[in-house]
Write a protein that holds these residues in place. Structure first.
Motif, PDB file in Angstrom:
ATOM      1  N   ALA A   1       2.406  17.318   9.095  1.00 23.93           N
ATOM      2  CA  ALA A   1       0.998  16.907   9.207  1.00 23.93           C
ATOM      3  C   ALA A   1       0.272  17.697  10.302  1.00 23.93           C
ATOM      4  O   ALA A   1       0.374  18.916  10.380  1.00 23.93           O
ATOM      5  N   ASP A   2      -0.446  16.947  11.163  1.00 24.56           N
ATOM      6  CA  ASP A   2      -1.283  17.608  12.167  1.00 24.56           C
ATOM      7  C   ASP A   2      -0.493  18.276  13.279  1.00 24.56           C
ATOM      8  O   ASP A   2      -1.072  18.989  14.105  1.00 24.56           O
ATOM      9  N   ALA A   3       0.803  18.068  13.320  1.00 23.88           N
ATOM     10  CA  ALA A   3       1.617  18.772  14.314  1.00 23.88           C
ATOM     11  C   ALA A   3       1.683  20.262  14.010  1.00 23.88           C
ATOM     12  O   ALA A   3       1.980  21.075  14.895  1.00 23.88           O
ATOM     13  N   ILE A   4       1.412  20.623  12.776  1.00 25.29           N
ATOM     14  CA  ILE A   4       1.382  22.040  12.396  1.00 25.29           C
ATOM     15  C   ILE A   4       0.012  22.601  12.759  1.00 25.29           C
ATOM     16  O   ILE A   4      -1.014  22.004  12.397  1.00 25.29           O
ATOM     17  N   PRO A   5      -0.071  23.713  13.488  1.00 28.41           N
ATOM     18  CA  PRO A   5      -1.374  24.283  13.829  1.00 28.41           C
ATOM     19  C   PRO A   5      -2.210  24.537  12.581  1.00 28.41           C
ATOM     20  O   PRO A   5      -1.685  24.914  11.526  1.00 28.41           O
ATOM     21  N   LEU A   6      -3.499  24.301  12.689  1.00 23.37           N
ATOM     22  CA  LEU A   6      -4.384  24.442  11.539  1.00 23.37           C
ATOM     23  C   LEU A   6      -4.303  25.846  10.946  1.00 23.37           C
ATOM     24  O   LEU A   6      -4.283  26.020   9.719  1.00 23.37           O
ATOM     25  N   GLY A   7      -4.274  26.871  11.809  1.00 20.90           N
ATOM     26  CA  GLY A   7      -4.193  28.236  11.299  1.00 20.90           C
ATOM     27  C   GLY A   7      -2.946  28.462  10.472  1.00 20.90           C
ATOM     28  O   GLY A   7      -2.980  29.144   9.439  1.00 20.90           O
ATOM     29  N   ALA A   8      -1.818  27.888  10.903  1.00 14.73           N
ATOM     30  CA  ALA A   8      -0.571  28.019  10.154  1.00 14.73           C
ATOM     31  C   ALA A   8      -0.672  27.299   8.822  1.00 14.73           C
ATOM     32  O   ALA A   8      -0.170  27.787   7.795  1.00 14.73           O
ATOM     33  N   ARG A   9      -1.318  26.118   8.799  1.00 12.96           N
ATOM     34  CA  ARG A   9      -1.497  25.383   7.530  1.00 12.96           C
ATOM     35  C   ARG A   9      -2.331  26.198   6.543  1.00 12.96           C
ATOM     36  O   ARG A   9      -2.056  26.225   5.341  1.00 12.96           O
ATOM     37  N   ILE A  10      -3.377  26.863   7.061  1.00 19.21           N
ATOM     38  CA  ILE A  10      -4.230  27.676   6.180  1.00 19.21           C
ATOM     39  C   ILE A  10      -3.433  28.826   5.588  1.00 19.21           C
ATOM     40  O   ILE A  10      -3.532  29.128   4.389  1.00 19.21           O
ATOM     41  N   VAL A  11      -2.598  29.489   6.422  1.00 18.29           N
ATOM     42  CA  VAL A  11      -1.771  30.582   5.920  1.00 18.29           C
ATOM     43  C   VAL A  11      -0.799  30.072   4.868  1.00 18.29           C
ATOM     44  O   VAL A  11      -0.579  30.721   3.822  1.00 18.29           O
ATOM     45  N   THR A  12      -0.213  28.910   5.087  1.00 21.37           N
ATOM     46  CA  THR A  12       0.747  28.338   4.138  1.00 21.37           C
ATOM     47  C   THR A  12       0.097  28.095   2.780  1.00 21.37           C
ATOM     48  O   THR A  12       0.633  28.479   1.732  1.00 21.37           O
ATOM     49  N   VAL A  13      -1.063  27.457   2.810  1.00 22.47           N
ATOM     50  CA  VAL A  13      -1.756  27.173   1.551  1.00 22.47           C
ATOM     51  C   VAL A  13      -2.195  28.476   0.873  1.00 22.47           C
ATOM     52  O   VAL A  13      -2.146  28.619  -0.345  1.00 22.47           O
ATOM     53  N   SER A  14      -2.647  29.451   1.692  1.00 22.96           N
ATOM     54  CA  SER A  14      -3.120  30.717   1.127  1.00 22.96           C
ATOM     55  C   SER A  14      -1.992  31.496   0.483  1.00 22.96           C
ATOM     56  O   SER A  14      -2.223  32.274  -0.462  1.00 22.96           O
ATOM     57  N   ALA A  15      -0.765  31.326   0.962  1.00 21.93           N
ATOM     58  CA  ALA A  15       0.375  32.042   0.402  1.00 21.93           C
ATOM     59  C   ALA A  15       0.959  31.324  -0.801  1.00 21.93           C
ATOM     60  O   ALA A  15       1.859  31.858  -1.473  1.00 21.93           O
ATOM     61  N   SER A  16       0.434  30.154  -1.116  1.00 18.14           N
ATOM     62  CA  SER A  16       0.946  29.382  -2.259  1.00 18.14           C
ATOM     63  C   SER A  16       0.638  30.101  -3.552  1.00 18.14           C
ATOM     64  O   SER A  16      -0.426  30.707  -3.722  1.00 18.14           O
ATOM     65  N   PRO A  17       1.553  30.083  -4.520  1.00 14.12           N
ATOM     66  CA  PRO A  17       1.298  30.740  -5.811  1.00 14.12           C
ATOM     67  C   PRO A  17       0.251  30.013  -6.649  1.00 14.12           C
ATOM     68  O   PRO A  17      -0.222  30.545  -7.647  1.00 14.12           O
TER      69      PRO A  17
ATOM     70  N   ARG B   1      -8.977  35.423  13.475  1.00 15.24           N
ATOM     71  CA  ARG B   1      -7.566  35.208  13.845  1.00 15.24           C
ATOM     72  C   ARG B   1      -6.736  34.793  12.632  1.00 15.24           C
ATOM     73  O   ARG B   1      -5.595  35.240  12.462  1.00 15.24           O
ATOM     74  N   VAL B   2      -7.308  33.933  11.807  1.00 17.63           N
ATOM     75  CA  VAL B   2      -6.598  33.501  10.601  1.00 17.63           C
ATOM     76  C   VAL B   2      -6.359  34.686   9.668  1.00 17.63           C
ATOM     77  O   VAL B   2      -5.287  34.828   9.062  1.00 17.63           O
ATOM     78  N   ARG B   3      -7.336  35.563   9.549  1.00 18.63           N
ATOM     79  CA  ARG B   3      -7.189  36.733   8.680  1.00 18.63           C
ATOM     80  C   ARG B   3      -6.056  37.630   9.165  1.00 18.63           C
ATOM     81  O   ARG B   3      -5.212  38.074   8.377  1.00 18.63           O
TER      82      ARG B   3
ATOM     83  N   ALA C   1      -7.070  33.074   2.814  1.00 15.84           N
ATOM     84  CA  ALA C   1      -7.170  32.388   4.102  1.00 15.84           C
ATOM     85  C   ALA C   1      -8.588  32.456   4.655  1.00 15.84           C
ATOM     86  O   ALA C   1      -9.107  31.473   5.198  1.00 15.84           O
ATOM     87  N   VAL C   2      -9.217  33.620   4.537  1.00 20.17           N
ATOM     88  CA  VAL C   2     -10.598  33.757   5.016  1.00 20.17           C
ATOM     89  C   VAL C   2     -11.521  32.826   4.243  1.00 20.17           C
ATOM     90  O   VAL C   2     -12.419  32.189   4.816  1.00 20.17           O
ATOM     91  N   THR C   3     -11.291  32.716   2.927  1.00 15.77           N
ATOM     92  CA  THR C   3     -12.115  31.819   2.112  1.00 15.77           C
ATOM     93  C   THR C   3     -11.972  30.374   2.578  1.00 15.77           C
ATOM     94  O   THR C   3     -12.966  29.653   2.753  1.00 15.77           O
ATOM     95  N   ILE C   4     -10.749  29.951   2.816  1.00 16.36           N
ATOM     96  CA  ILE C   4     -10.505  28.564   3.239  1.00 16.36           C
ATOM     97  C   ILE C   4     -11.101  28.309   4.626  1.00 16.36           C
ATOM     98  O   ILE C   4     -11.782  27.300   4.858  1.00 16.36           O
ATOM     99  N   ALA C   5     -10.833  29.228   5.561  1.00 12.93           N
ATOM    100  CA  ALA C   5     -11.327  29.041   6.932  1.00 12.93           C
ATOM    101  C   ALA C   5     -12.847  29.004   6.955  1.00 12.93           C
ATOM    102  O   ALA C   5     -13.449  28.227   7.709  1.00 12.93           O
ATOM    103  N   THR C   6     -13.481  29.812   6.134  1.00 10.79           N
ATOM    104  CA  THR C   6     -14.944  29.820   6.084  1.00 10.79           C
ATOM    105  C   THR C   6     -15.471  28.523   5.505  1.00 10.79           C
ATOM    106  O   THR C   6     -16.452  27.947   6.003  1.00 10.79           O
ATOM    107  N   GLU C   7     -14.829  28.032   4.439  1.00  8.09           N
ATOM    108  CA  GLU C   7     -15.251  26.762   3.835  1.00  8.09           C
ATOM    109  C   GLU C   7     -15.085  25.590   4.804  1.00  8.09           C
ATOM    110  O   GLU C   7     -15.864  24.634   4.774  1.00  8.09           O
ATOM    111  N   LEU C   8     -14.091  25.678   5.675  1.00 11.54           N
ATOM    112  CA  LEU C   8     -13.879  24.622   6.681  1.00 11.54           C
ATOM    113  C   LEU C   8     -14.883  24.699   7.821  1.00 11.54           C
ATOM    114  O   LEU C   8     -14.926  23.811   8.671  1.00 11.54           O
ATOM    115  N   GLY C   9     -15.689  25.758   7.851  1.00 10.88           N
ATOM    116  CA  GLY C   9     -16.700  25.894   8.903  1.00 10.88           C
ATOM    117  C   GLY C   9     -16.146  26.313  10.250  1.00 10.88           C
ATOM    118  O   GLY C   9     -16.753  26.015  11.281  1.00 10.88           O
ATOM    119  N   LEU C  10     -15.023  27.012  10.262  1.00  7.25           N
ATOM    120  CA  LEU C  10     -14.443  27.454  11.527  1.00  7.25           C
ATOM    121  C   LEU C  10     -15.288  28.564  12.136  1.00  7.25           C
ATOM    122  O   LEU C  10     -15.950  29.319  11.411  1.00  7.25           O
TER     123      LEU C  10
END
Length: 467
Positions: free
Chosen positions: A446-462, A370-372, A354-363
């Motif tokens: 889609a965008d109705a899901i908070p961005l932080g939650a989307r990042i966690v979802t993708v980060s938890a993907s196998p 918070r994402v971490r 999640a930290v890797t993704i959030a950093t790449e997105l320039g947050l």
């Protein structure tokens, strides 16, 4: 003036009595002229103009006194005036007195040579001239002292204003930084103001241990950040008393050597960091040579430290609050992992992704943090899930699946009760939502899901993540 008046009242045989009122008037005029010289600089007229005006009036009046007592044709007139001018040209009390003595002797000699019978009568007039020289020298000395004092005061005020402006600029420069950077910036300014060679910012950690938060050396190896200092001897005295500590030669004082070792090579000082009546650290500043810090250097560094103390305290509180929250997160994560072996190490891997993704997105860094934390706590709701379900081998029944699927809402409820974690509630609540709307608990898409939650979802993907 009083001596001159007494001479005029007694009278002499050397001069006509008709001259007495003129001399008396001139003596009276000499007094306000001297006051003008001494007091005019305090009335806003400017020291230079007042000095010139007062001196000119004094010379003019005394010249008339000489004229009335000696006459234009006397040797004394040409002898006394240059001496008087020299004595009143800002050379002070001694010059005025010596000029008066020389003029008095010259006047007495001139009168005795010109009027042998009246030589004794000329002595009071000679004494009058001596007194005049003394008064003029005293006035000039006083005026010189007032001017010098005013200049020194102006210079000190200018230096203080410059130092204050410099300190305020330094403190403002520190404000946007974190604790280590604030400490390092403070030390750099302190080294320059104190003409020192090395400095340490030592802050008490959450356990009360003095820890090196920042170090600056003009040359050589710096102490590592995080080094725990021995809380003994001079360091303990500074932390307990909250008072400034100084030493001429720290290398010869065991109290300093036992704490600072090779850093205690010459003159040194310890400035406590105090806020709300409590000491939470010290600033150590030292120079290699044995040369005690001057009052100006001490005042400048002390003012800098006092103004920066609030910033250091606030940064320290932020660090301690962060450490406390992090320990809380780790405790909750450990409790979950103890109950559910599947989650052991899972939360840490999700957080790393999640930290890797959030950093790449320039947050922003705050959002990345918070994402971490949300990633570390995204499965915390499973604490309320029965272990039978968590440890079950094989597929879950529909009833068991329904219980398991409530863990995002349970996790959100747990975090909602803890004020520091409330910004993470939505990230944890919606981390099982799917971009196509097939997730739970609310089926957001889609965008109705908070961005932080989307990042966690993708980060938890196998699926493996690549950059």
């Amino acid at each position: 003036m009083l001596f001159g008046v007494s001479v005029l009242l007694i009278g002499t045989q050397a001069e006509p009595a008709s001259a007495s009122p003129v001399v008396l008037l001139l003596l009276i005029l000499l007094f306000p002229a001297g006051l003008l010289s001494a007091l005019a600089p305090q009335q806003g007229g400017g020291p230079h103009a007042a000095s010139v005006t007062g001196t000119a009036l004094e010379i003019l009046i005394v010249s008339f006194i000489v004229h009335e007592t000696g006459g234009l044709t006397s040797f004394f007139y040409f002898f006394y005036v240059p001496v008087l001018i020299w004595g009143t040209a800002g050379r002070g009390l001694v010059a005025g007195v010596m000029g008066g003595w020389v003029a008095a002797i010259g006047f007495a000699l001139a009168v005795s040579l010109r009027f042998p019978a009246a030589s004794y009568g000329a002595l009071p007039r000679a004494a009058l001239l001596l007194l005049t020289g003394f008064l003029i020298g005293l006035i000039e000395q006083r005026r010189s002292e007032v001017e010098e004092s005013a200049l020194r005061g102006a210079e000190q005020l200018t230096q203080q204003a410059q130092a204050t402006a410099e300190i305020r600029a330094a403190v403002m420069d520190m404000a946007p930084l974190d604790l280590p950077s604030r400490g390092r910036r403070l030390l750099k300014h302190a080294l320059r103001m104190a003409d020192a060679d090395h400095a340490l910012a030592i802050i008490l950690d959450i356990e009360g241990r003095p820890v090196v938060e920042a170090a600056v050396q003009s040359s050589g190896e710096e102490r590592p950040r995080g080094e725990v200092m021995p809380n003994t001897a001079i360091l303990d005295a500074a932390l307990r008393s909250g008072l400034l500590q100084t030493v001429v030669d720290a290398s010869q004082d065991a109290r300093w050597l036992s704490v600072f070792g090779t850093d205690a090579t010459g003159s040194a000082m310890l400035l406590p960091l105090r806020a709300e009546g409590r000491t939470f650290g010290v600033i150590f500043t030292a120079r290699r040579e044995v040369r005690l810090f001057s009052e100006e250097e001490l005042s400048a560094v002390r003012a800098l430290v006092e103004m920066a103390t609030v910033l250091l305290r606030d940064a320290r509180m932020q660090v301690q609050a962060h450490d406390f929250l992090l320990s809380t997160v780790n405790t909750l994560t450990a409790a979950l992992e103890a109950k559910d072996p599947y989650t052991r190490g899972h939360s840490q891997r999700v957080a790393s992704n999640a930290v890797t993704i959030a950093t790449e997105l320039g947050l922003p860094s705050e959002e990345v943090e918070r994402v971490r934390w949300a990633s570390l706590l995204h499965d915390i709701g499973k604490i309320a899930t029965p272990e039978v379900i968590l440890r079950k081998r094989g597929p879950l029944s529909d009833e068991e699946r329904a219980i398991m699927d409530r863990h995002p809402e349970r996790g959100a409820s747990i975090l909602r009760e803890m004020a520091p974690f409330r910004p993470l509630v939505d990230y944890v609540r919606y981390h099982q939502e799917a971009y196509d709307g097939t997730g739970y608990p609310e089926g957001l898409a889609a965008d109705a899901i908070p961005l932080g939650a989307r990042i966690v979802t993708v980060s938890a993907s196998p699926m493996p993540l690549t950059r």
